[in-house]
Enzyme design. Sequence first.
Site, PDB file in Angstrom:
ATOM      1  N   CYS A 158       6.407   4.780   2.384  1.00 49.07           N
ATOM      2  CA  CYS A 158       7.400   5.748   2.345  1.00 49.07           C
ATOM      3  C   CYS A 158       7.332   7.064   2.914  1.00 49.07           C
ATOM      4  CB  CYS A 158       7.970   5.582   0.993  1.00 49.07           C
ATOM      5  SG  CYS A 158       6.657   5.948  -0.501  1.00 49.07           S
TER       6      CYS A 158
HETATM    7  N1  LIG Z   1       8.339   2.342  -4.876  1.00 46.09           N
HETATM    8  C1  LIG Z   1       8.581   2.889  -3.638  1.00 46.09           C
HETATM    9  O1  LIG Z   1       9.054   3.691  -3.251  1.00 46.09           O
HETATM   10  C2  LIG Z   1       7.976   1.990  -2.696  1.00 46.09           C
HETATM   11  C3  LIG Z   1       6.899   0.825  -2.542  1.00 46.09           C
HETATM   12  N2  LIG Z   1       6.240   0.411  -1.562  1.00 46.09           N
HETATM   13  C4  LIG Z   1       5.424  -0.800  -2.007  1.00 46.09           C
HETATM   14  O2  LIG Z   1       6.043  -1.703  -2.423  1.00 46.09           O
HETATM   15  C5  LIG Z   1       5.242  -2.454  -3.203  1.00 46.09           C
HETATM   16  C6  LIG Z   1       5.997  -2.653  -4.522  1.00 46.09           C
HETATM   17  O3  LIG Z   1       6.312  -1.460  -4.930  1.00 46.09           O
HETATM   18  P1  LIG Z   1       7.285  -1.092  -6.223  1.00 46.09           P
HETATM   19  O4  LIG Z   1       8.499  -1.806  -6.402  1.00 46.09           O
HETATM   20  O5  LIG Z   1       7.283   0.251  -6.619  1.00 46.09           O
HETATM   21  O6  LIG Z   1       6.343  -1.685  -7.578  1.00 46.09           O
HETATM   22  P2  LIG Z   1       6.778  -2.069  -9.054  1.00 46.09           P
HETATM   23  O7  LIG Z   1       5.621  -1.821  -9.889  1.00 46.09           O
HETATM   24  O8  LIG Z   1       8.146  -1.685  -9.270  1.00 46.09           O
HETATM   25  O9  LIG Z   1       7.032  -3.708  -8.913  1.00 46.09           O
HETATM   26  C7  LIG Z   1       5.932  -4.607  -8.582  1.00 46.09           C
HETATM   27  C8  LIG Z   1       6.410  -5.903  -8.878  1.00 46.09           C
HETATM   28  O10 LIG Z   1       5.361  -6.866  -8.476  1.00 46.09           O
HETATM   29  C9  LIG Z   1       5.286  -7.918  -9.615  1.00 46.09           C
HETATM   30  N3  LIG Z   1       3.869  -8.198  -9.703  1.00 46.09           N
HETATM   31  C10 LIG Z   1       3.059  -7.865 -10.063  1.00 46.09           C
HETATM   32  N4  LIG Z   1       1.751  -8.642  -9.879  1.00 46.09           N
HETATM   33  C11 LIG Z   1       2.124  -9.372  -9.377  1.00 46.09           C
HETATM   34  C12 LIG Z   1       1.408 -10.658  -9.038  1.00 46.09           C
HETATM   35  N5  LIG Z   1       0.026 -11.031  -9.204  1.00 46.09           N
HETATM   36  N6  LIG Z   1       2.037 -11.841  -8.323  1.00 46.09           N
HETATM   37  C13 LIG Z   1       3.258 -11.609  -8.051  1.00 46.09           C
HETATM   38  N7  LIG Z   1       4.086 -10.427  -8.432  1.00 46.09           N
HETATM   39  C14 LIG Z   1       3.409  -9.525  -9.108  1.00 46.09           C
HETATM   40  C15 LIG Z   1       5.824  -6.900 -10.787  1.00 46.09           C
HETATM   41  O11 LIG Z   1       6.453  -7.849 -11.504  1.00 46.09           O
HETATM   42  P3  LIG Z   1       5.415  -8.330 -12.891  1.00 46.09           P
HETATM   43  O12 LIG Z   1       4.487  -7.105 -13.244  1.00 46.09           O
HETATM   44  O13 LIG Z   1       6.226  -8.292 -14.201  1.00 46.09           O
HETATM   45  O14 LIG Z   1       4.861  -9.611 -12.821  1.00 46.09           O
HETATM   46  C16 LIG Z   1       7.025  -6.245 -10.059  1.00 46.09           C
HETATM   47  O15 LIG Z   1       8.156  -7.141  -9.958  1.00 46.09           O
HETATM   48  C17 LIG Z   1       3.995  -1.787  -3.576  1.00 46.09           C
HETATM   49  O16 LIG Z   1       2.863  -2.351  -2.489  1.00 46.09           O
HETATM   50  C18 LIG Z   1       4.305  -0.503  -3.100  1.00 46.09           C
HETATM   51  O17 LIG Z   1       3.286   0.481  -2.567  1.00 46.09           O
HETATM   52  C19 LIG Z   1       6.584   0.888  -0.640  1.00 46.09           C
HETATM   53  C20 LIG Z   1       7.268   1.842  -0.379  1.00 46.09           C
HETATM   54  C21 LIG Z   1       8.054   2.535  -1.344  1.00 46.09           C
HETATM   55  C1  LIG Z   2       5.601   8.955  -6.273  1.00 50.37           C
HETATM   56  C2  LIG Z   2       4.653   8.026  -6.044  1.00 50.37           C
HETATM   57  O1  LIG Z   2       3.675   7.854  -6.845  1.00 50.37           O
HETATM   58  N1  LIG Z   2       4.647   7.536  -4.706  1.00 50.37           N
HETATM   59  C3  LIG Z   2       3.541   6.669  -4.412  1.00 50.37           C
HETATM   60  C4  LIG Z   2       3.838   6.195  -2.867  1.00 50.37           C
HETATM   61  C5  LIG Z   2       4.644   5.219  -2.820  1.00 50.37           C
HETATM   62  C6  LIG Z   2       4.277   3.838  -2.451  1.00 50.37           C
HETATM   63  O2  LIG Z   2       4.768   2.871  -3.075  1.00 50.37           O
HETATM   64  O3  LIG Z   2       3.483   3.729  -1.471  1.00 50.37           O
HETATM   65  P1  LIG Z   2       3.581   2.780  -0.282  1.00 50.37           P
HETATM   66  O4  LIG Z   2       4.356   3.292   0.662  1.00 50.37           O
HETATM   67  O5  LIG Z   2       1.940   3.087   0.432  1.00 50.37           O
HETATM   68  O6  LIG Z   2       3.615   1.160  -0.573  1.00 50.37           O
HETATM   69  C7  LIG Z   2       1.994   7.152  -4.414  1.00 50.37           C
HETATM   70  O7  LIG Z   2       2.064   8.256  -4.310  1.00 50.37           O
HETATM   71  O8  LIG Z   2       1.459   6.290  -4.500  1.00 50.37           O
END
Ligand SMILES: NC(=O)C1=CN([C@@H]2O[C@H](COP(=O)(O)OP(=O)(O)OC[C@H]3O[C@@H](n4cnc5c(N)ncnc54)[C@H](OP(=O)(O)O)[C@@H]3O)[C@@H](O)[C@H]2O)C=CC1
Ligand SMILES: CC(=O)N[C@@H](CCC(=O)OP(=O)(O)O)C(=O)O
Length: 338
Positions: A158
Amino acid sequence: MIKVAIIGASGYAGAELVSILLKHPEVLLTKLFVSEKSEDKYKKINSLYGSLYNKTDLILEPLPAAEKLKDDFKAIDAVFLATDHKVSHDIAPILYDAGCAVFDLSGAYRLKNLSAYEKYYGFKHENLELLNKAVYSLCEIASHDAIKNTRMLSIPGCYTTSAELPLIPLCREKLLDADFAPVINSVSGVSGAGRKAKLSNSFCEVSLNAYNIFKHRHLPEIEEYAGTKVIFNPHLGSFKRGILTTITAKLSAGVDASNVLSVFLKYYENKPLVRIKNELPKLQDVINQPYCDIGFTVSEDGYIVICSAIDNLQKGAAAQAVQTLNLHFDFNETTALI
Ligand SMILES: NC(=O)C1=CN([C@@H]2O[C@H](COP(=O)(O)OP(=O)(O)OC[C@H]3O[C@@H](n4cnc5c(N)ncnc54)[C@H](OP(=O)(O)O)[C@@H]3O)[C@@H](O)[C@H]2O)C=CC1
Ligand SMILES: CC(=O)N[C@@H](CCC(=O)OP(=O)(O)O)C(=O)O
């Protein structure tokens, strides 16, 4: 119609994917998964996210164990991994071998520099064959043929999306003085840290503060793809979503604002999700939207300040992942997005 599954669907990025993909006319959203031991397994996703009420009755299923995964995914055309980096690292090869197109939102397949995984992610990359097939899908910059011709798509981070979209054109066209490392200050909303409760993200703790300076995992990603050393200063802000990034750099001798504008227009004039503005962008214009807005200003003595604004869960994650799916399957690039 293609059959699509989301792993990690209960998380913030996963739920954003659900919401976008339900609007996609070429997608049949077939299965949603959480971890085997998830507290949310067997719940309807609309019981977690009220905005999905009456839009879907899909249930969050526990992800089958690795031995079963390949067979279970043979009928799925595309799978989104909205999971932690290590989880994505481990399951992507199985899903790829099942024949799925894999869209990984984590950082597990973004970097080609192997030593960075140990230093910044805390694990040794063990799936080098798949890593070599992965295409880094910053859609406005990546080769669309490359996105079409692989089934391993790695979605950029992001913060990195907000930094690379302005930086890559200026670095490639040598508009920046290479002796002055661009300084990137980014402020992210708390949803960037995911849905799981942590003390640092709780209501009374969140303030406005920098964190992980010189050691954030997006630092090597920006440096690898922008091709320049940078100073990256991430900040957490007390708002839900969005990233505002401000980049300070020095222009090469003889470069002025009109050269910068020409380069931005050359790269983005025909790109529907990047908007070059003649003012500095605001977060409120991109929240819940798939755009990256970019604006800049140049000083009389040759410095430039560029601002970009994205929604971290949209252009920073789910919207960019769906944009990549659209390009991969030859759908219109913005289907379900605008
Ligand atoms: N949030 C953001 O702004 C951004 C996030 N990302 C990336 O996207 C990914 C998800 O982020 P985010 O949505 O914030 O994370 P969350 O913690 O909100 O969600 C993680 C999800 O993964 C599930 N999960 C955890 N462990 C497992 C497993 N072993 N097998 C299957 N499912 C699993 C969780 O459910 P449960 O634990 O209940 O199983 C939950 O549904 C990360 O890699 C993050 O770095 C990238 C860009 C931006
Ligand atoms: C505010 C905050 O904690 N942001 C996350 C970055 C967002 C993220 O999910 O990282 P990826 O895009 O690498 O998947 C962090 O700094 O780790």
